[in-house]
Design an enzyme around this catalytic site. Structure first.
Site, PDB file in Angstrom:
ATOM      1  N   ALA A 181      48.487  35.666  40.561  1.00  0.00           N
ATOM      2  CA  ALA A 181      48.066  34.443  41.251  1.00  0.00           C
ATOM      3  C   ALA A 181      47.835  33.323  40.249  1.00  0.00           C
ATOM      4  O   ALA A 181      47.356  33.548  39.133  1.00  0.00           O
ATOM      5  CB  ALA A 181      46.790  34.710  42.045  1.00  0.00           C
ATOM      6  N   LYS A 234      46.397  29.528  30.480  1.00  0.00           N
ATOM      7  CA  LYS A 234      46.990  30.864  30.371  1.00  0.00           C
ATOM      8  C   LYS A 234      46.452  31.576  29.125  1.00  0.00           C
ATOM      9  O   LYS A 234      46.115  32.772  29.168  1.00  0.00           O
ATOM     10  CB  LYS A 234      48.514  30.767  30.321  1.00  0.00           C
ATOM     11  CG  LYS A 234      49.183  30.462  31.647  1.00  0.00           C
ATOM     12  CD  LYS A 234      49.067  31.629  32.625  1.00  0.00           C
ATOM     13  CE  LYS A 234      49.912  31.430  33.860  1.00  0.00           C
ATOM     14  NZ  LYS A 234      49.810  32.576  34.798  1.00  0.00           N
ATOM     15  N   SER A 243      52.452  33.231  30.206  1.00  0.00           N
ATOM     16  CA  SER A 243      53.616  32.355  30.103  1.00  0.00           C
ATOM     17  C   SER A 243      53.992  32.082  28.654  1.00  0.00           C
ATOM     18  O   SER A 243      53.133  32.110  27.758  1.00  0.00           O
ATOM     19  CB  SER A 243      53.299  31.021  30.789  1.00  0.00           C
ATOM     20  OG  SER A 243      54.243  30.028  30.476  1.00  0.00           O
ATOM     21  N   TYR A 280      48.442  23.745  31.239  1.00  0.00           N
ATOM     22  CA  TYR A 280      48.971  25.002  31.779  1.00  0.00           C
ATOM     23  C   TYR A 280      48.947  26.092  30.714  1.00  0.00           C
ATOM     24  O   TYR A 280      48.445  27.195  30.943  1.00  0.00           O
ATOM     25  CB  TYR A 280      50.388  24.762  32.293  1.00  0.00           C
ATOM     26  CG  TYR A 280      51.145  26.012  32.678  1.00  0.00           C
ATOM     27  CD1 TYR A 280      50.711  26.816  33.724  1.00  0.00           C
ATOM     28  CD2 TYR A 280      52.309  26.375  32.001  1.00  0.00           C
ATOM     29  CE1 TYR A 280      51.407  27.953  34.090  1.00  0.00           C
ATOM     30  CE2 TYR A 280      53.020  27.507  32.364  1.00  0.00           C
ATOM     31  CZ  TYR A 280      52.566  28.295  33.402  1.00  0.00           C
ATOM     32  OH  TYR A 280      53.258  29.430  33.751  1.00  0.00           O
ATOM     33  N   GLN A 308      46.692  29.005  40.570  1.00  0.00           N
ATOM     34  CA  GLN A 308      46.428  27.842  41.413  1.00  0.00           C
ATOM     35  C   GLN A 308      47.011  26.593  40.755  1.00  0.00           C
ATOM     36  O   GLN A 308      46.681  26.278  39.615  1.00  0.00           O
ATOM     37  CB  GLN A 308      44.920  27.679  41.620  1.00  0.00           C
ATOM     38  CG  GLN A 308      44.561  26.554  42.587  1.00  0.00           C
ATOM     39  CD  GLN A 308      43.095  26.583  42.959  1.00  0.00           C
ATOM     40  OE1 GLN A 308      42.585  27.587  43.456  1.00  0.00           O
ATOM     41  NE2 GLN A 308      42.392  25.477  42.707  1.00  0.00           N
ATOM     42  N   ASP A 339      45.394  34.300  53.077  1.00  0.00           N
ATOM     43  CA  ASP A 339      45.271  34.267  54.535  1.00  0.00           C
ATOM     44  C   ASP A 339      45.849  35.556  55.118  1.00  0.00           C
ATOM     45  O   ASP A 339      47.062  35.765  55.074  1.00  0.00           O
ATOM     46  CB  ASP A 339      46.020  33.048  55.082  1.00  0.00           C
ATOM     47  CG  ASP A 339      45.899  32.909  56.601  1.00  0.00           C
ATOM     48  OD1 ASP A 339      45.216  33.750  57.229  1.00  0.00           O
ATOM     49  OD2 ASP A 339      46.495  31.965  57.152  1.00  0.00           O
TER      50      ASP A 339
END
Length: 299
Positions: free
Chosen positions: A70, A146, A117, A142, A72, A33
């Protein structure tokens, strides 16, 4: 150097942006934004950036490098960050990331660093040292996304698009306007609530940002198409609260310490060979002292 940073207003992204600015680089902040006030210490250019594979692509024009920070996820959660939408989680964090990698390469960016990660290693035998030469074996979604994104970026590596992976552990450090990683833990301790120990590896955000810049500027032959572990300390809630106790003179008992030898450290020799020198215990102590000062000023 002109660098586009995705996830620029997130915790890791903010540390990266501030470090790049402090070192005299030009930053383009990839944000969701552009009307929201930015939290940086200096003015930066912005570009709309989304991990939605159908969203317009950000403006990579003129950028020498891309740092992809980034991710999500459900707010406050990384493992388990898929919530009730595992397909959308994978689509955004793998498909959306690949789309950004390809756009950066197409726009003639010369370098790309992806924030991955330690979760890509999955569960390993107790106490084993995690090395970049180990075959990743993620068990959480997760870690899987990655690892998938790592492989997608590696496939794009070339002499003209030098890629590098930074496998980060947990990240701590104070940022203006954001809660500290251990803030709720510290508040609970000061309030006298019962505590249990938890062990983990950690790196300060400033040190992680310094690692990012190293991978953007080091000799391409040393970093190209390689993964680098980024971790500094093996610490625990007991250690955090011990420092907090000294800084605040709090008399509540500390949690019973766990055996740290059962937790896996990360081998960071590869990153250190490039000249990376994290802050170690001195930075950890200074950070907890600053957290204590914040907490005391709120009382």
């Amino acid at each position: 150097m002109r660098v586009l940073v995705s996830g620029a207003t997130g915790i890791v992204g903010r540390f990266v942006v501030e470090h790049l600015l402090a070192q005299g680089h030009e930053v383009v902040a990839g944000v969701r934004d552009v009307t929201t006030a930015l939290p940086f210490s200096q003015p930066v250019e912005t570009t709309l950036l989304s991990l939605d594979p159908t969203a317009p692509l950000p403006a990579f024009d003129g950028c020498d490098a891309f740092v992809h920070a980034a991710f999500q996820h459900v707010p406050g959660r990384y493992r388990g960050g898929e919530g009730d939408d595992p397909d959308g989680f994978r689509r955004a964090n793998v498909g959306g990331s690949l789309r950004l990698f390809e756009a950066a390469k197409q726009a003639d960016a010369r370098r790309c660093v992806f924030l991955s990660s330690r979760a890509v290693y999955g569960r390993q035998p107790a106490g084993v040292l995690l090395s970049e030469d180990m075959e990743p074996a993620p068990e959480s979604l997760y870690g899987i996304v990655k690892w998938d994104a790592e492989q997608a970026l590696a496939a794009l590596h070339s002499d003209n698009f030098v890629t590098a992976i930074l496998r980060s552990t947990g990240v701590y450090g104070l940022l203006p306007g954001l809660p500290h990683k251990w803030e709720m833990l510290a508040r609970d301790y000061i309030a006298g609530r019962p505590m249990e120990d938890r062990v983990g590896t950690e790196v300060h955000g400033d040190d992680l940002a310094a690692a990012v810049l190293l991978l953007l500027t080091a000799d391409a032959a040393l970093v190209g198409n390689r993964a680098f572990n980024a971790s500094d300390l093996l610490t625990s809630h007991h250690d955090v609260l011990s420092e907090l106790q000294q800084a605040t003179a709090c008399i509540h008992p500390l949690p019973e310490p766990l055996n740290k030898s059962l937790f896996s450290r990360m081998d960071t020799a590869r990153l250190r060979s490039l000249g990376w020198h994290p802050g170690r215990n001195a930075r950890f102590r200074a950070d907890i002292a600053a957290l204590a000062e914040r907490l005391m000023s709120d009382r």
